[in-house]
Design a protein around this motif. Structure first.
Motif, short mmCIF file in Angstrom:
data_model
loop_
_atom_site.label_atom_id
_atom_site.label_comp_id
_atom_site.label_asym_id
_atom_site.label_seq_id
_atom_site.Cartn_x
_atom_site.Cartn_y
_atom_site.Cartn_z
N THR A 165 0.90 -1.30 0.07
CA THR A 165 -0.06 0.11 0.01
C THR A 165 0.96 1.14 -0.15
OG1 THR A 165 -0.04 0.27 2.49
CG2 THR A 165 -1.79 -1.30 1.18
N TRP A 166 2.00 1.36 0.88
CA TRP A 166 3.10 2.21 0.78
C TRP A 166 3.50 2.28 -0.61
CZ3 TRP A 166 8.19 2.25 -0.46
CH2 TRP A 166 8.80 3.05 0.09
N GLU B 186 2.49 1.54 -3.63
CA GLU B 186 1.55 2.22 -4.56
C GLU B 186 1.36 3.52 -4.28
OE1 GLU B 186 -2.82 0.91 -6.32
OE2 GLU B 186 -2.28 0.23 -4.61
N ARG B 187 1.17 4.11 -3.12
CA ARG B 187 1.27 5.47 -3.02
C ARG B 187 2.32 6.28 -3.44
NH1 ARG B 187 -1.84 6.03 2.61
NH2 ARG B 187 -0.89 4.05 2.97
N ARG B 188 3.56 5.66 -3.04
CA ARG B 188 4.70 6.31 -3.55
C ARG B 188 5.15 6.38 -4.95
NH1 ARG B 188 7.65 9.70 -0.39
NH2 ARG B 188 9.50 9.00 -1.30
N LEU C 76 2.69 5.94 -7.70
CA LEU C 76 1.84 6.83 -8.24
C LEU C 76 2.11 8.33 -7.88
CD1 LEU C 76 -1.60 5.03 -7.28
CD2 LEU C 76 -0.28 5.07 -9.35
N GLY C 77 2.58 8.80 -6.74
CA GLY C 77 3.19 9.96 -6.40
C GLY C 77 4.19 10.44 -7.40
N GLY D 94 3.53 11.56 -2.23
CA GLY D 94 3.18 10.52 -1.57
C GLY D 94 3.25 10.68 -0.13
N PRO D 95 2.98 9.56 0.49
CA PRO D 95 3.25 9.49 1.97
C PRO D 95 4.63 9.69 2.36
CG PRO D 95 2.90 7.17 1.28
CD PRO D 95 2.57 8.27 -0.06
N GLN E 251 3.61 4.94 7.62
CA GLN E 251 2.47 5.12 7.27
C GLN E 251 1.53 3.99 7.31
OE1 GLN E 251 1.14 8.27 6.74
NE2 GLN E 251 -0.91 7.25 6.97
N ASP F 61 -1.77 3.60 9.34
CA ASP F 61 -3.07 3.12 8.82
C ASP F 61 -3.71 1.83 9.32
OD1 ASP F 61 -2.81 5.03 6.81
OD2 ASP F 61 -2.19 3.91 5.36
N TYR G 6 -4.06 -6.92 -2.46
CA TYR G 6 -2.69 -6.73 -2.80
C TYR G 6 -1.81 -8.35 -2.64
CZ TYR G 6 -3.06 -1.84 -2.32
OH TYR G 6 -3.17 -0.42 -2.76
#
Length: 317
Positions: free
Chosen positions: A25-26, A28-30, A32-33, A40-41, A51, A55, A234
């Motif tokens: 999940t981390w 993916e957000r990084r 995509l950022g 991202g986070p 993060q 969560d 995931y």
């Protein structure tokens, strides 16, 4: 008496998989950022790595609410089925020559069986929620997953014909001279499309399309019941990536580095591909997704199987 290693290996693999799914999940957000020119986070821990823990605390402390209009027993069981079926799939994956929980001669049939059984989880979640959005999501999921299982199975048959076995260990061993991506490029693409649809990841995330049906089959879920669906998705991505690595990219085989490192690197590459695919391609309409499967993928899968069989017969003569 059971050896200690026989107990420790499944436990270690389970812990690593759950941690990998959580930290995906981390990732993916990084990713995509970076893809979308933002950070991202990046606040909780170095590079935002903690993060995920924040969560987890949040989702554990949320109210574990069950709708009064739901079928409580099925509502609770549904996310468990998804987690169990996905984790069982990893039991037959050869992570290295020495790291595997179960060596199974009909491993690919076992994979297809688990894929079929995981449909029950989402169907039960949709029907037990007694909600129109959850029901629509469940019906979409059943049609999508059962349809794309057909193309996945046919794509796998090309690999089985060349390797002469359903065993993942023998399929990896058969790639000692060359990876099957070289002889099965069409089969690989078909399996990749089917894998994205089976894991209902974007752009094939029609069962939970938030712009159309709120959140689909898990609309009524909260707290850790939702968390099990979330992490299960995931885990599914990691499982499909591990299968692609095993079937088409030589599994754990590679020069210099230890086999387990090669396997992890190849799998991580496809996990990142799944993530970046989400940001690159818009979601199609549901009828377009189903039409693409039956009108395009099915004829191509049959053609790939036919050409592979003819090629193997030619080599035999």
């Amino acid at each position: 008496m059971i050896e200690l290693s026989a107990l420790l290996t499944p436990l270690i693999i389970l812990i690593v998989l759950l941690l990998a799914a959580a930290w995906s999940t981390w990732l993916e957000r990084r990713l995509l950022g970076i893809w979308q020119d933002r950070l991202g986070p990046n606040r909780v821990g170095p590079f935002g790595l903690l993060q995920v823990i924040a969560d987890m605390i949040k989702i554990f402390t949320k109210e574990d609410w069950i709708p009064p209009f739901a079928d409580k027993a099925l509502f609770i069981i549904a996310p468990m089925i998804l987690m169990i079926m996905t984790l069982l799939g990893f039991a037959i994956i050869p992570f290295s020559p020495d790291i595997q929980i179960v060596e199974f001669d009909n491993a690919l049939l076992f994979v297809l069986a688990l894929s079929s059984l995981s449909v029950y989880s989402i169907m039960l979640a949709g029907f037990s929620s007694n909600s129109k959005y959850a029901l629509l999501g469940a019906m979409r999921t059943a049609a999508q997953m059962l349809s794309y299982e057909v193309f996945m199975g046919l794509a796998l048959m090309g690999v089985v014909v060349i390797a002469g076995s359903f065993s993942l260990n023998e399929i990896v061993a058969a790639q000692s001279d060359y990876w099957f991506i070289l002889s099965q490029p069409l089969g690989f693409l078909l399996f990749l499309f089917a894998g994205v649809a089976e894991s209902h990841r974007a752009p094939f995330d029609l069962p939970e399309a938030e712009t159309e049906i709120v959140a689909g089959f898990h609309t009524e879920y909260a707290s850790m019941k939702f968390g099990m669906f979330f992490i299960g998705e995931y885990l599914g991505v990691i499982f499909i990536s591990a299968l692609i690595t095993t079937l088409y990219f030589g599994g754990w085989q590679g020069p210099m580095l230890p086999p387990i490192i090669w396997f992890m690197l190849k799998t991580a590459l496809f996990v990142m591909f799944f993530i970046l695919l989400r940001a690159a391609i818009p979601r199609p309409r549901y009828d377009q997704l189903m039409s693409f499967g039956w009108s395009v993928l099915l004829p191509l899968a049959l053609l790939n199987l036919l050409l592979t069989a003819v090629w193997q017969l030619t080599l035999g003569f």
